[in-house]
Design a protein around this motif. Structure first.
Motif, short mmCIF file in Angstrom:
data_model
loop_
_atom_site.label_atom_id
_atom_site.label_comp_id
_atom_site.label_asym_id
_atom_site.label_seq_id
_atom_site.Cartn_x
_atom_site.Cartn_y
_atom_site.Cartn_z
N THR A 23 26.28 -88.56 -54.55
CA THR A 23 27.02 -88.16 -53.34
C THR A 23 27.90 -86.94 -53.54
O THR A 23 28.32 -86.31 -52.58
CB THR A 23 27.92 -89.33 -52.88
OG1 THR A 23 28.86 -89.64 -53.94
CG2 THR A 23 27.08 -90.57 -52.57
N MET A 24 28.20 -86.63 -54.81
CA MET A 24 29.14 -85.57 -55.17
C MET A 24 30.50 -85.78 -54.53
O MET A 24 31.19 -84.84 -54.11
CB MET A 24 28.58 -84.19 -54.80
CG MET A 24 27.40 -83.77 -55.65
SD MET A 24 27.83 -83.69 -57.43
CE MET A 24 26.21 -83.56 -58.19
N SER B 285 35.00 -81.37 -62.99
CA SER B 285 35.77 -80.34 -62.30
C SER B 285 35.07 -79.90 -61.02
O SER B 285 35.72 -79.62 -60.00
CB SER B 285 35.97 -79.14 -63.22
OG SER B 285 36.64 -78.09 -62.56
N TYR B 286 33.74 -79.88 -61.04
CA TYR B 286 32.98 -79.43 -59.87
C TYR B 286 33.22 -80.32 -58.65
O TYR B 286 33.27 -79.82 -57.51
CB TYR B 286 31.49 -79.40 -60.21
CG TYR B 286 30.62 -79.16 -58.99
CD1 TYR B 286 30.54 -77.89 -58.42
CD2 TYR B 286 29.91 -80.20 -58.40
CE1 TYR B 286 29.77 -77.67 -57.29
CE2 TYR B 286 29.14 -80.00 -57.27
CZ TYR B 286 29.07 -78.72 -56.71
OH TYR B 286 28.31 -78.51 -55.58
N ILE B 287 33.39 -81.64 -58.86
CA ILE B 287 33.55 -82.55 -57.72
C ILE B 287 35.00 -82.65 -57.27
O ILE B 287 35.35 -83.52 -56.49
CB ILE B 287 32.98 -83.95 -58.05
CG1 ILE B 287 33.70 -84.58 -59.24
CG2 ILE B 287 31.48 -83.89 -58.28
CD1 ILE B 287 33.26 -86.00 -59.53
N ARG B 288 35.85 -81.76 -57.77
CA ARG B 288 37.25 -81.64 -57.33
C ARG B 288 37.99 -82.98 -57.43
O ARG B 288 38.39 -83.56 -56.43
CB ARG B 288 37.30 -81.11 -55.90
CG ARG B 288 36.47 -79.87 -55.68
CD ARG B 288 36.50 -79.44 -54.23
NE ARG B 288 37.75 -78.77 -53.93
CZ ARG B 288 37.88 -77.45 -53.75
NH1 ARG B 288 36.84 -76.68 -53.84
NH2 ARG B 288 39.05 -76.93 -53.47
N TRP C 73 38.07 -82.17 -46.82
CA TRP C 73 37.86 -82.42 -48.25
C TRP C 73 36.70 -83.39 -48.43
O TRP C 73 36.41 -84.19 -47.53
CB TRP C 73 39.11 -83.03 -48.88
CG TRP C 73 40.19 -82.02 -49.17
CD1 TRP C 73 41.16 -81.58 -48.32
CD2 TRP C 73 40.38 -81.32 -50.39
NE1 TRP C 73 41.96 -80.66 -48.93
CE2 TRP C 73 41.51 -80.47 -50.21
CE3 TRP C 73 39.74 -81.31 -51.63
CZ2 TRP C 73 41.98 -79.64 -51.22
CZ3 TRP C 73 40.22 -80.49 -52.63
CH2 TRP C 73 41.32 -79.66 -52.42
N PRO C 74 36.04 -83.35 -49.60
CA PRO C 74 35.00 -84.35 -49.87
C PRO C 74 35.60 -85.76 -49.87
O PRO C 74 36.79 -85.94 -50.10
CB PRO C 74 34.51 -83.97 -51.27
CG PRO C 74 34.95 -82.56 -51.49
CD PRO C 74 36.20 -82.38 -50.70
N GLN C 75 34.77 -86.75 -49.61
CA GLN C 75 35.24 -88.13 -49.70
C GLN C 75 35.70 -88.42 -51.13
O GLN C 75 35.19 -87.87 -52.10
CB GLN C 75 34.12 -89.09 -49.32
CG GLN C 75 33.86 -89.20 -47.84
CD GLN C 75 32.66 -90.05 -47.52
OE1 GLN C 75 31.62 -89.94 -48.17
NE2 GLN C 75 32.77 -90.89 -46.50
#
Length: 533
Positions: free
Chosen positions: A164-165, A185-188, A217-219
């Motif tokens: 899901t990232m 780090s990529y998935i914040r 923002w991403p989940q």
């Protein structure tokens, strides 16, 4: 000293204090029990959730042996290759990004995201997770900013993260792991700094900030148990995911294989052994289920602990898994080892959970313990009432503080010895450091010659071990002090350190597993207790 007091029906339903108690009377020849004890785990799970034991049949051993020299090296090579392949994509996509603002997704970042998902899925495929069964549908970030995932039992739980990232909550140290740290780090992620005493507040604020961004923002995928277990029961959820008071989507994880090689707990196979055994399986099954979105009531919005408890119950029902009233903060208590391990943890677990509810456990330092000891020494054994205990701890009188107070044995005038509280506090804060707790107890009880009386030491041992009616005759017999019945810390420390069979067998207590063997230097039937022999 801890007494046994019956809980009301309402208190029995409270997630943080599930243990029942009973009233115990004192006679002239019998001490009152210091702590409520039980031979069972708090509730639900029949197994210690922080322990994972692997037992193989001869057929399984043969299969693992064959896979170790055939399939395992190939799989390890392919998994390493795909992880290294993912690194430049994650590194490039992470360049120039702000930690506080989400930039619009450019076409090349979207392409990078797709590439990373494909690469990571190929990596898991090469690791034996050939297909991952997914049930239900994941709600969009604009509707549900937080996914609550449980049970958390393995680093293979990263599979739904890479699919899901989603962002995760992780410790700052994870960022320094070669290659994997760049992928994280990529998935914040929301980072937790263990050395920062204010880290918990900052983490909660960051979760709230992202959750209230309206889906920009991403989940955030949060594992609310806060640690890995063996999936025998859902432990208590931390409240962080539920503090924003926004809808959450529960997500359950299952590993249906009969042989569990994936569980990575506090006591059991290490990370490398788990990796080896899992890659040696022909196929590894995993199921991810997205449950319906949970919308909190007004009461749950105001009470994150209630919100977390209700979501946990819902997830346990979906999993068909029992609830167990243990938490991340309880793990060291029920895993206690060493020369003076906790024999029965039930009363100390209840005490620990009450401390958490009062906010007394988080951030407690040795310096604060020492301050408690100095204050206790100045009282010279003077007993305290409930209001005086509140003043001692600089807390208001509350139902929770009253429960703490009622745990401890009280005199006829309804007062308690604060030294018993401090011994229990030191025990739950640092279970592996039993000698430090003993030294602290000696500072409170010792006379001008540094000696402590037998009856005072017995009280300390009852609290530390969680047992009843400790008899120290075996210990004083070994010291040749049957008449004097006093001991210094150095004498006790030397005896326990250098006479291994006395670590437990020197103490007799009710329901001692070695009843009848006490005080015999070589144990029952002349057999040595020294495991090194």
């Amino acid at each position: 000293m801890l007494a046994f007091v019956s809980l009301t029906d309402a208190e029995r339903k409270t997630p943080r204090s599930p243990f029942e108690a009973s009233v115990s009377a004192t006679t002239g020849e019998e001490r009152l029990s210091r702590m409520k004890t039980s031979n069972s785990y708090p509730s639900g799970a029949a197994r210690n959730p922080f322990v994972h034991e692997l037992k193989f049949t001869m057929t399984e051993k043969i299969k693992i042996g064959l896979m170790s020299v055939t399939v395992f090296p190939v799989r390890l090579l392919l998994v390493s290759f795909f992880m290294l392949l993912a690194w430049p994509f994650a590194f490039t996509a992470s360049l120039g990004r702000s930690d506080f603002v989400v930039e619009p997704q450019s076409w090349w970042r979207r392409l990078t995201d797709i590439c990373l998902r494909v690469i990571m899925r190929a990596m898991w495929f090469c690791g034996g997770f050939h297909w991952v069964k997914v049930k239900g549908e994941r709600a969009p970030p604009s509707e549900v900013p937080i996914l609550s995932v449980a049970p958390h039992s393995s680093y293979f739980d990263a599979i739904p993260v890479t699919m899901t990232m989603c962002s995760i909550v992780t410790k700052l140290e994870s960022m320094s792991i070669p290659v994997w740290g760049t992928l994280i780090s990529y998935i914040r992620p929301v980072l937790v700094t263990r050395t920062d005493q204010d880290s918990r507040r900052k983490t909660v604020e960051e979760i709230k900030r992202r959750a209230n961004s309206g889906g920009k923002w991403p989940q955030i995928m949060i594992f609310p148990e806060g640690t890995c277990t063996n999936r025998s029961g859902l432990i208590l959820f931390k409240a962080g995911a539920f503090i924003p008071g926004l809808p959450v989507q529960p997500v359950t994880l299952r590993y249906p294989d009969k042989l569990d090689t994936v569980s990575w707990t506090w006591r059991g196979p290490g990370a490398l052994k788990i990796l080896w055994l899992t890659l040696c399986q022909l196929h590894n099954s995993m199921e991810i289920e997205y449950l319906p979105v949970y919308y909190p009531s007004d009461e749950e919005k105001d009470n994150p602990t209630l919100f977390a408890s209700n979501v946990r119950k819902l997830m346990a029902k979906a999993l068909g898994t029992p609830l167990t009233d243990l938490s991340f903060d309880d793990r060291e208590i029920i895993l206690s080892q060493g020369p003076l391990p906790i024999i029965n943890s039930s009363s100390l677990l209840q005490f620990n959970q009450l401390l958490c509810r009062l906010g007394l456990r988080s951030g407690m330092r040795d310096r604060q313990l020492e301050e408690h000891v100095k204050k206790a020494r100045s009282l010279e054994g003077t007993r305290l009432g409930l209001e005086e205990l509140a003043q001692f701890l600089t807390l208001p009188v509350s139902d929770t503080l009253t429960q703490v107070y009622n745990l401890f044995e009280q005199s006829e005038d309804g007062q308690m010895d604060i030294r018993h509280y401090i011994v229990a506090l030191s025990t739950v804060l640092r279970p592996p450091k039993s000698f430090e707790t003993l030294k602290l107890a000696f500072e409170m009880y010792e006379n001008e010659r540094g000696e402590i009386r037998e009856e005072d030491l017995a009280v300390v041992m009852e609290i530390m071990l969680g047992v009843k009616n400790v008899d120290l005759s075996g210990l004083f017999l070994a010291l040749g002090k049957l008449d004097e019945r006093k001991i210094t810390y150095d004498e006790l420390h030397h005896l326990l350190k250098n006479t291994s069979h006395l670590s437990l067998d020197g103490f007799d207590f009710k329901d001692h597993p070695g009843k009848g063997c006490i005080s015999r230097p070589n144990g029952c039937n002349g057999q040595s207790h020294d495991k090194d022999k």
